[in-house]
Design a protein around this motif. Structure first.
Motif, PDB file in Angstrom:
ATOM      1  N   ASN A 196     -92.425  65.374  86.006  1.00 55.02           N
ATOM      2  CA  ASN A 196     -92.415  64.707  84.707  1.00 55.02           C
ATOM      3  C   ASN A 196     -93.532  65.317  83.876  1.00 55.02           C
ATOM      4  O   ASN A 196     -94.701  65.032  84.084  1.00 55.02           O
ATOM      5  N   LYS A 215     -91.821  58.557  72.226  1.00 52.30           N
ATOM      6  CA  LYS A 215     -92.357  59.454  73.253  1.00 52.30           C
ATOM      7  C   LYS A 215     -91.510  59.306  74.509  1.00 52.30           C
ATOM      8  O   LYS A 215     -91.287  58.206  74.990  1.00 52.30           O
ATOM      9  N   PHE A 216     -91.029  60.430  75.033  1.00 51.80           N
ATOM     10  CA  PHE A 216     -90.125  60.424  76.164  1.00 51.80           C
ATOM     11  C   PHE A 216     -90.732  61.172  77.341  1.00 51.80           C
ATOM     12  O   PHE A 216     -91.569  62.048  77.171  1.00 51.80           O
ATOM     13  N   PRO A 217     -90.241  60.865  78.545  1.00 55.42           N
ATOM     14  CA  PRO A 217     -90.584  61.720  79.678  1.00 55.42           C
ATOM     15  C   PRO A 217     -89.812  63.029  79.547  1.00 55.42           C
ATOM     16  O   PRO A 217     -88.777  63.083  78.875  1.00 55.42           O
ATOM     17  N   ALA A 238     -94.371  59.736  79.019  1.00 57.39           N
ATOM     18  CA  ALA A 238     -93.919  58.402  79.406  1.00 57.39           C
ATOM     19  C   ALA A 238     -93.385  58.467  80.835  1.00 57.39           C
ATOM     20  O   ALA A 238     -93.001  59.533  81.314  1.00 57.39           O
ATOM     21  N   ARG A 290     -95.536  49.600  69.459  1.00 57.17           N
ATOM     22  CA  ARG A 290     -94.281  49.740  70.202  1.00 57.17           C
ATOM     23  C   ARG A 290     -93.444  50.881  69.631  1.00 57.17           C
ATOM     24  O   ARG A 290     -92.900  51.697  70.364  1.00 57.17           O
ATOM     25  N   VAL A 319     -94.799  54.354  70.590  1.00 60.09           N
ATOM     26  CA  VAL A 319     -94.528  54.722  71.970  1.00 60.09           C
ATOM     27  C   VAL A 319     -93.042  55.002  72.187  1.00 60.09           C
ATOM     28  O   VAL A 319     -92.674  55.852  72.992  1.00 60.09           O
ATOM     29  N   SER A 320     -92.177  54.324  71.447  1.00 64.04           N
ATOM     30  CA  SER A 320     -90.738  54.478  71.677  1.00 64.04           C
ATOM     31  C   SER A 320     -90.238  55.881  71.335  1.00 64.04           C
ATOM     32  O   SER A 320     -89.172  56.278  71.785  1.00 64.04           O
TER      33      SER A 320
END
Length: 161
Positions: A74, A44-46, A78, A38, A41-42
């Motif tokens: 995008n 990593k942004f679009p 993400a 988690r 992944v947190s």
């Protein structure tokens, strides 16, 4: 009073030292792995990338509405979620954007309508609020609003004799 304080201290000491179970045995390795995934992944942004971040309508007649479309993609890793598109005044209205998540690599668009108010050179900012790292992106529209030739003026004055 000394006896009460001594007794209370002894009870607290016994209570804190009576836990004989090792705290590391209570850690669930599955939870640690899920938390690590988690957290990875947190971060990593679009990434909201516009085809053009500014549109110039050129010269327009006062009161004539004009529209343009802003295309975006995008380019992050993400899903992109646009939560709001806002302007600073009612003369510029954004519309037709999707509130559904946009997967990495996918494209979208929204329309901006300007009602032709104002005089001379105008620039309007449109703020796109999304789940990007910055939290918002700005696009702009520009125009030169020409005065209405039929408004306010009269024909050439008649010379009085």
């Amino acid at each position: 009073m000394k006896k009460l304080a001594l007794t209370l201290s002894a009870v607290c000491l016994i209570a804190f030292t009576s836990c004989k179970e090792d705290a590391t045995k209570k850690i669930n390795e599955t939870n640690v792995a899920e938390a690590a995934a988690r957290d990875a992944v947190s971060s990593k942004f679009p990434v909201l990338e516009f085809e053009a971040s500014e549109h110039d309508f050129g010269q327009i007649e006062k009161g004539n509405s004009v529209e343009t479309v802003f295309n975006y993609k995008n380019t992050g890793v993400a899903p992109l979620v646009i939560t709001n598109i806002a302007t600073t005044c009612g003369c510029t209205v954004p519309k037709d954007w999707s509130r559904e998540p946009l997967l990495p690599g996918d494209s979208g668009k929204f329309t901006v309508k300007y009602n032709g108010s104002g005089n001379g050179a105008i620039t309007k900012s449109i703020t796109v609020t999304a789940n990007t790292e910055k939290g918002s992106e700005i696009v702009k529209i520009k125009a030169f609003v020409k005065a209405d030739p039929n408004a306010g003026g009269s024909a050439s004055p008649v010379a009085k004799k």
